[in-house]
Design a protein around this motif. Structure first.
Motif, short mmCIF file in Angstrom:
data_model
loop_
_atom_site.label_atom_id
_atom_site.label_comp_id
_atom_site.label_asym_id
_atom_site.label_seq_id
_atom_site.Cartn_x
_atom_site.Cartn_y
_atom_site.Cartn_z
N THR A 1 0.79 -1.36 0.12
CA THR A 1 -0.29 -0.08 -0.50
C THR A 1 0.57 1.10 -0.37
O THR A 1 1.28 2.27 -0.54
N VAL A 2 1.74 1.39 0.77
CA VAL A 2 3.07 2.38 1.12
C VAL A 2 3.48 2.62 -0.73
O VAL A 2 3.45 3.51 -1.15
N MET A 3 4.33 1.11 -0.89
CA MET A 3 5.06 1.90 -1.97
C MET A 3 4.24 1.64 -3.44
O MET A 3 4.40 2.76 -4.26
N THR A 4 2.54 1.45 -3.45
CA THR A 4 2.14 1.97 -4.45
C THR A 4 1.09 3.44 -3.98
O THR A 4 0.98 4.07 -5.13
N SER A 5 1.53 4.10 -2.71
CA SER A 5 0.89 5.06 -2.73
C SER A 5 0.97 6.58 -2.88
O SER A 5 2.32 6.43 -3.76
N SER A 6 0.84 7.25 -4.29
CA SER A 6 1.23 8.57 -4.47
C SER A 6 1.37 9.73 -3.62
O SER A 6 2.85 9.41 -3.77
N GLN A 7 1.11 9.64 -2.35
CA GLN A 7 1.93 10.64 -1.21
C GLN A 7 3.52 9.65 -1.34
O GLN A 7 3.96 10.77 -1.36
N PHE A 8 3.60 8.70 -1.76
CA PHE A 8 4.62 7.98 -1.37
C PHE A 8 5.88 8.48 -2.26
O PHE A 8 6.66 8.87 -2.58
N LEU A 9 4.87 8.29 -4.00
CA LEU A 9 5.74 8.95 -5.53
C LEU A 9 6.35 10.42 -4.95
O LEU A 9 7.36 10.60 -5.49
N SER A 10 6.03 11.12 -4.48
CA SER A 10 6.11 12.18 -3.89
C SER A 10 7.08 12.73 -3.11
O SER A 10 7.82 13.35 -2.65
N ARG A 11 7.17 11.73 -2.06
CA ARG A 11 8.55 11.66 -0.94
C ARG A 11 9.16 10.70 -0.98
O ARG A 11 10.15 9.90 -0.07
#
Lengths: 481, 481
Positions: free
Chosen positions: A137-147
Motif C-alpha cells: 500500500t505504501v509503495m504504491t501510494s502517490s503520497q509515497f511517490l512524491s516523497r
C-alpha cells in the motif's frame, strides 16, 4: 514437452514435514535429476494444484519457498521458471530417483534447528501477509511517490503520530510526535543516547547482570560501564547510591525496569521513586529501556519511569517495535528531552541519514488499522500458555537441575543452574542433540565464562518444540541427577 | 443506508490531476461535509468502479491513497471504512459542496512541490509492485520463518552472494560474499569506515567541493576534514601530495572518482594511478565512494579504483543500492580488507545490531530475478533523455545565467551561476514560484554561504517538470538578463 499445463510428480511423502515442503523437496529432486531443466517454465499454481490434488495455497507456498532458495525464478505476468544459474553439479540427463529427498546443497537445506534464544517473538505468529500488504500500500501510494527522496531523519511522521497516540493511551506518556525519534531498532536508540550524553571516560551505571549489547554501545563511545547488583526487586538502588559516592565520573544510569534483563524481575515501586530522586540529586541521566513493554501476563503493565518522572527529569525512554514483529525488522523509538533529542537526530544523520520510510509508514498503517494491536493481544494469549507449559515441563523433567521464579511477563525465564552441573558441558551436550542455546555466559560484567545461568527464551517455540527442548535438556540432567 | 454496494458520487473533475487523485479528493469532500461518516463502510472497489464507470485500478489507487493519508481504514477481509479518528473539525451534518476540492488539513494535502534535489532517482520509475511482491515472497517463505530471530550483522547472505556476482560481472571486482558488509545506506558505510580507521584528531583528505554528508560522518568521530581542490579531471592529486607533506596527521583520503560529487567529473586515468601510488607511499587508506555507478550514459562505466588496486592496497569501496531504487530504502554495501571489515562489523553491531533482513532478501530476489537489472537499463535510457532535454532547455532559456559542462553520467548537472546573479535571491524567488531548490551552498568546506553554484538534480523530474522548473528559473533570470 511443455510443462505449462501439466506436471505429474511423485511426492516424497515425508509425513513429518508440511506438505508444501514435501512438494518443494520433490521439485528440487526433479531439478537435480534433470527432469526439470534450467529455464524451463513450470505449470501455474492452479494447474499444478489440480494435477496433484493439493490446495492451491500449498503449491503457492512451495513455489515461494523455491524462489527464495534460488531454485525457481518468478517473472511478472510470465510465470515461474527453473532458475538458469543452477550449479553445474546438477545433471542434465534423467537420473534415477535418489533414496532420500534431501538434496545436496548445504546452504539451501530446509532444516530448522531448535534454538533457545534470549527471548524473541515467534515469527510464525506475526501478521506477515498484513505487513506485506501494508508495505505494498505504501509503495504504491502517490503520497509515497512524491516523497521518494530523502526525508526526515527523525522518522516518518505517520509513525511518530501513531506512536504518540499509543503511548498516551497505553502507557500514560504524554508526548507529541515532535518528542519522538524513530530508530533502526532499539539498539540504535542506545547507541545514539550514549553518543549524545557520554564523553570518553564518563561512567555509566548499569544493572549487573544486564544487557551486554547495551554495554557494547556505551563502550564504543569510550564510556566506562560500571556494574550495580540486581536482586529480586531489580536494580539495588542503595548500592547505586554508594557507587555514585565513590565514582563522581558517573553521568548516567541504564535500567530495564519493566522486566529486568536478564532476570525478568520488575523494579519495585519504592525503588522507582528512590531512583528518580537519586538521579535528580546527582544530576544523573536515566536511560530507561522498555524493550518488551507489551508482554505483561500476570497484571497490567507497570507504567514506565518516564510516565512517573517530573517534567524536568533528565530521562531517555527507549523502546522497540521489533518484539511485536520480528527482530529482523529494525524499528525502535526514543523519547528524550528536546536538547538531547536534537543531538541524537544529528548523530543519526551522520550514521545513516534516515530510516526506511516505506517500512516506517507500513508499520504506522499496521498500528492505525488495528492489526498490530490485535496481534499483540493474540501473542500475549499464546505466550502465556507457552510460559506456563514451559514452567510445568521444567518442574516435571528437570527437577532440581534448575531453580527459577515464574516471570510476570516477558519472553524468557531466568534459571539458575544447579552448581553440581557444568553449564558449559550441558550446552555442548544439548547442541549435539539438536538444541542450540544462544548466549548464556555474558550477562555478568566481571565473569569470563559464567555458565551457571540460563535465560530460557521460550516464546518463539510452540508447545511441541518446548517439550522437545526440555526433553533434550533432561536427557543430560538424568546422567547427573 | 448502507453504502456497501452503491455510492453515487460527483467527481470534482479537475483535468490537471490523475483521475484517482480526483476521486480521492471527491471522497475527502464527502467525508468533510459529513455524507460519509466515521466508521462507515465503503463499497468494494469493484462495485464503486461499476457505479462510477471507472477502471477498478483507479478506485483501488484512490482507496490506497486515502488509507495512507488516514482518511480511510482497510480491515482485512472486512472491507474499507471511513476512519474513526478524524478531527473534530469535520461536520457531522450534510454541508453544501465547497467551491474547491482542496480540503483544509495541511498535513494531508495532495500537493506536490517541484523540487531540485542534489541528484536522486525518480521513485515513479522504480519497480515498486515487484519490490512489494519480493517483500511478500520473503515474508511468507518458510526459510524466513526459521530465521526470524537476530541474524548476521554482516547482512543477509543471499544479498551478499548476489552482489558478489554482480560486482565480478559488471565492475571487475573479484570479491566473495565474505568481503562484503551490507549497510543501512551508503551513509552508514562512510560512518563505519571513519570509526574503523580514524581516531580523534586524525586527518582525512577530502575533495573540495565535496560531499558534506561524508564530512559529517568523519567529523562525528573527531576526525579533521582537510580539503583538496578539484578541477575538470577531479581531485588534484598534486595538491594532495603537497597537503600530505604539510600535514603528517592525515591517515586517509575520501574520493568520488566515478562522478565526482558535486562537480560530476570523472577522475582522470593518470590521476587514478598517481593516487594509488601516493596512497601506497604515505600508507594512506583510500575510501572510494562509488555512489552512482550504474548511471553512466556516454561511455562504459569507468571501473572503480578498487578494481585497479593491487591486492595489498588499503582501500574501502562503498556503494549504494538506493540510487537504483529510492533513497528512502536504505541499502548500501562496503568492500574492505578483512581486518578493517571486521572492525566495521563490530561497530555495526553496537550501532543497530543488523539490517532489515526481509528487505535485504527482497533486494537479493530483485537482483536474482533480473528485475533490478532491467530497471537500471530502463532508468538509464530515460535519464539520458532527461539530461539532454534539461541541457537543451537551460541553453535555450537561461542563456548565460549559468555555465556548465555536460556530465557523462550521474543524476545531476553542476552549474556555475553567473556572478551578476545573487544565487540566494534566485533560490528565494524560485521558491515563491513553487520550485524548491535543496542544498546548494554547502559543497565547499570554507564557504559560509556560497550560493554561486547549483547542483541540478534532474533525474526525478519528467520532461514536463524539467521544462516547468527551467521556466521558473528563467523568469528570474530575465529580470537581470
Amino acid at each position: 514437452m511443455s510443462l505449462r499445463q501439466e506436471l505429474t510428480l511423485e511426492l516424497i511423502g515425508d509425513p513429518t514435514r508440511p506438505v508444501f515442503i514435501d512438494l518443494a523437496e520433490s521439485l528440487i529432486r526433479e531439478i537435480q535429476r534433470g527432469r526439470l531443466r534450467p529455464g524451463q517454465i513450470l505449470p501455474g499454481t492452479r494447474a499444478l494444484s489440480r494435477t496433484l490434488g493439493l490446495h492451491r495455497n500449498t503449491v503457492d507456498a512451495a513455489y515461494h519457498e523455491l524462489v527464495m532458495q534460488g531454485w525457481l525464478v518468478s517473472r511478472a505476468s510470465r510465470g515461474t521458471f527453473v532458475a538458469e544459474d543452477l550449479p553445474s553439479a546438477i545433471r542434465t540427463d534423467l537420473a534415477p530417483l535418489p533414496h532420500t529427498g534431501r538434496h545436496s546443497r548445504p546452504s539451501r537445506r530446509l532444516e530448522s534447528v531448535l534454538t533457545i534464544t534470549d527471548g524473541t517473538p515467534d515469527p510464525r505468529l506475526m501478521p506477515r501477509v498484513e505487513l506485506a500488504r501494508a508495505f505494498r500500500t505504501v509503495m504504491t501510494s502517490s503520497q509515497f511517490l512524491s516523497r521518494g527522496s530523502y526525508s526526515d531523519s527523525q522518522g516518518a511522521s505517520a509513525l511518530r503520530d501513531a506512536l504518540a497516540e499509543e503511548f498516551l493511551n497505553a502507557r500514560g506518556l504524554s508526548v507529541s510526535a515532535d518528542n519522538i525519534l524513530i530508530t533502526h531498532g532499539s539498539q540504535m536508540g542506545l547507541f545514539l543516547a550514549a553518543s549524545a550524553i557520554l564523553s570518553p571516560g564518563d561512567g555509566i551505571a548499569v544493572e549487573n547482570p544486564g544487557y551486554p549489547f547495551a554495554w557494547a554501545s556505551f563502550r564504543s563511545g569510550g564510556a566506562r560501564v560500571v556494574g550495580v547488583p540486581v536482586d529480586h526487586e531489580g536494580l539495588d538502588v542503595d548500592c547505586l547510591a554508594q557507587t555514585l559516592r565513590n565514582d563522581p565520573g558517573i553521568r548516567a544510569v541504564y535500567v530495564t525496569p519493566h522486566h529486568q534483563y536478564p532476570t525478568t524481575v520488575t523494579l519495585g515501586a519504592g525503588r522507582r521513586l528512590k531512583l528518580l530522586e537519586l538521579a535528580r540529586q546527582h544530576d544523573l541521566l536515566i536511560i530507561e529501556d522498555d524493550y518488551d513493554h507489551d508482554y505483561r501476563f500476570d497484571s497490567a503493565p507497570v507504567l514506565p519511569l518516564a510516565a512517573r518522572a517530573a517534567a524536568d527529569q533528565r530521562l531517555i525512554h527507549i523502546g522497540s517495535l521489533s518484539k511485536l514483529t520480528i527482530p529482523a525488522l529494525r524499528l525502535g523509538y526514543v523519547i528524550a528531552p528536546p536538547d538531547i533529542l536534537k543531538r541524537m537526530i544529528e548523530m543519526r544523520e551522520a550514521i545513516d541519514r534516515q530510516g526506511d520510510v516505506p517500512l516506517e509508514q507500513a508499520m504506522a498503517l499496521m498500528i492505525r488499522n488495528g492489526v498490530l494491536g490485535r496481534h499483540a493481544r493474540k501473542a500475549r494469549r499464546i505466550y502465556v500458555e507457552r510460559r506456563d507449559f514451559l514452567l510445568r515441563k521444567v518442574r516435571e523433567k528437570l527437577g532440581d537441575a534448575v531453580t527459577f521464579s515464574a516471570p510476570a511477563g516477558g519472553l524468557a525465564v531466568w534459571m539458575k543452574i544447579n552448581p553440581c552441573i557444568d553449564g558449559e558441558d550441558w550446552r555442548i551436550s544439548a547442541k549435539k542433540n539438536g538444541l542450540y542455546i544462544e548466549n548464556g555466559n555474558s550477562f555478568f560484567i566481571e565473569s569470563k565464562n559464567d555458565a551457571s545461568y540460563l535465560r530460557f527464551g521460550y516464546a518463539h517455540l510452540d508447545i511441541g518444540e518446548i517439550e522437545k527442548a526440555v526433553c533434550i535438556l533432561s536427557r543430560y540432567e538424568t546422567r547427573f541427577g
